[in-house]
Scaffold this active site. Structure first.
Site, PDB file in Angstrom:
ATOM      1  N   LYS A  83       0.956  -1.148   0.082  1.00 34.98           N
ATOM      2  CA  LYS A  83      -0.188   0.209   0.109  1.00 34.98           C
ATOM      3  C   LYS A  83       1.011   1.062  -0.369  1.00 34.98           C
ATOM      4  O   LYS A  83       1.938   1.409   0.298  1.00 34.98           O
ATOM      5  CB  LYS A  83      -0.858  -0.388   1.098  1.00 34.98           C
ATOM      6  CG  LYS A  83      -2.418  -0.242   0.870  1.00 34.98           C
ATOM      7  CD  LYS A  83      -3.123   0.339   2.481  1.00 34.98           C
ATOM      8  CE  LYS A  83      -4.468   0.234   2.077  1.00 34.98           C
ATOM      9  NZ  LYS A  83      -5.230   0.441   3.340  1.00 34.98           N
TER      10      LYS A  83
HETATM   11  O1  G3P Z   1      -7.421   1.121   5.365  1.00 35.90           O
HETATM   12  C1  G3P Z   1      -8.163   2.479   4.900  1.00 35.90           C
HETATM   13  C2  G3P Z   1      -9.708   2.176   4.790  1.00 35.90           C
HETATM   14  O2  G3P Z   1     -10.462   1.652   4.810  1.00 35.90           O
HETATM   15  C3  G3P Z   1      -9.811   3.055   6.202  1.00 35.90           C
HETATM   16  O3  G3P Z   1     -11.563   3.882   6.866  1.00 35.90           O
HETATM   17  O4  G3P Z   1     -13.167   3.710   8.534  1.00 35.90           O
HETATM   18  O5  G3P Z   1     -10.558   4.064   9.001  1.00 35.90           O
HETATM   19  O6  G3P Z   1     -11.985   5.841   7.289  1.00 35.90           O
HETATM   20  P1  G3P Z   1     -11.585   4.697   7.503  1.00 35.90           P
END
Ligand code: G3P
Length: 215
Positions: A83
């Site tokens: 990533k």
């Molecule tokens: O892994 C990246 C993403 O899915 C993070 O989600 O909920 O922290 O915005 P969030």
């Protein structure tokens, strides 16, 4: 649409994998920090549980260190997808390591233009963050639709990985938008299994089944 789990919690990943519908896992530094484990150790554990793309995030902010880190992280396991956050340095690194055959998931994508650049650099996946776009007053799903449409128009092989999903409805909408993958927090995955009418239906059938002898 492929379903990934967006977590570094190994118990949740085991529970999800047992369902037989989990195709991969995504992690990020925040998710791994919550678990109190070393990044590499946890990625290796996850690779033993799920046989599919496992995203592990790089944190270097300069070109050379980032390329070196991406190569190192990719060497951990054949299923590891590196990533890399969207930025000028990130794009240069994506171009370099993708050309070497390393699969990259471009993260922190918030626009179709960012996704287009990542695809042109050779990224295997782009991860638009739906929930964080919605939190900022934008329409996250519209960004997914735009990216899918651009990639379709130009036959770009990069896959759209809908991330920052917050509820089961986001999953339906990502699928309707043609997202290739959605990565789900465990609670969202497990909530998708249930429906109150299913529970009620099972209860009625079990009660009625008491009225005849078991086969
Ligand atoms: O892994 C990246 C993403 O899915 C993070 O989600 O909920 O922290 O915005 P969030």
């Amino acid at each position: 649409m492929r379903i990934f789990m967006d977590t570094a919690n190994i118990d949740d990943i085991r529970r999800g994998a047992a369902l037989g519908v989990v195709d991969g896992v995504t992690t990020n530094p925040t998710l791994v920090a919550k678990e109190g484990v070393q990044y590499r150790d946890r990625i290796m554990e996850i690779c033993e549980v799920v046989d599919g793309p496992i995203s592990a995030e790089c944190i270097s902010m300069e070109y050379e260190p980032l390329v070196e880190e991406a190569r190192r992280v990719a060497s951990w396991h054949p299923n590891v997808v590196v990533k890399i956050p969207m930025s000028e340095v990130g794009l240069r690194a994506i171009k370099t390591v993708s050309a070497e055959g390393i699969r990259v998931n471009t993260t922190l994508v918030f626009s179709a233009n960012q996704a287009l650049l990542a695809a042109k650099a050779g990224a295997a996946f782009v991860s638009p963050f739906i929930g964080r776009l919605n939190d900022a007053g934008h329409d996250g799903m519209e960004v997914i639709r735009e990216i899918v449409s651009v990639f379709d128009t130009f036959n770009l092989p990069t896959q759209v990985l809908s991330a920052s999903i917050r509820n089961p409805r986001d999953v339906t909408e990502a699928a309707l938008a043609g997202s290739h993958v959605a990565t789900l927090p465990p609670a969202v995955l497990f909530a998708m299994v249930n429906h109150p009418l299913t529970d009620k239906g099972i209860e009625i059938f079990l009660n009625d089944a008491k009225k005849y002898s078991p086969v």
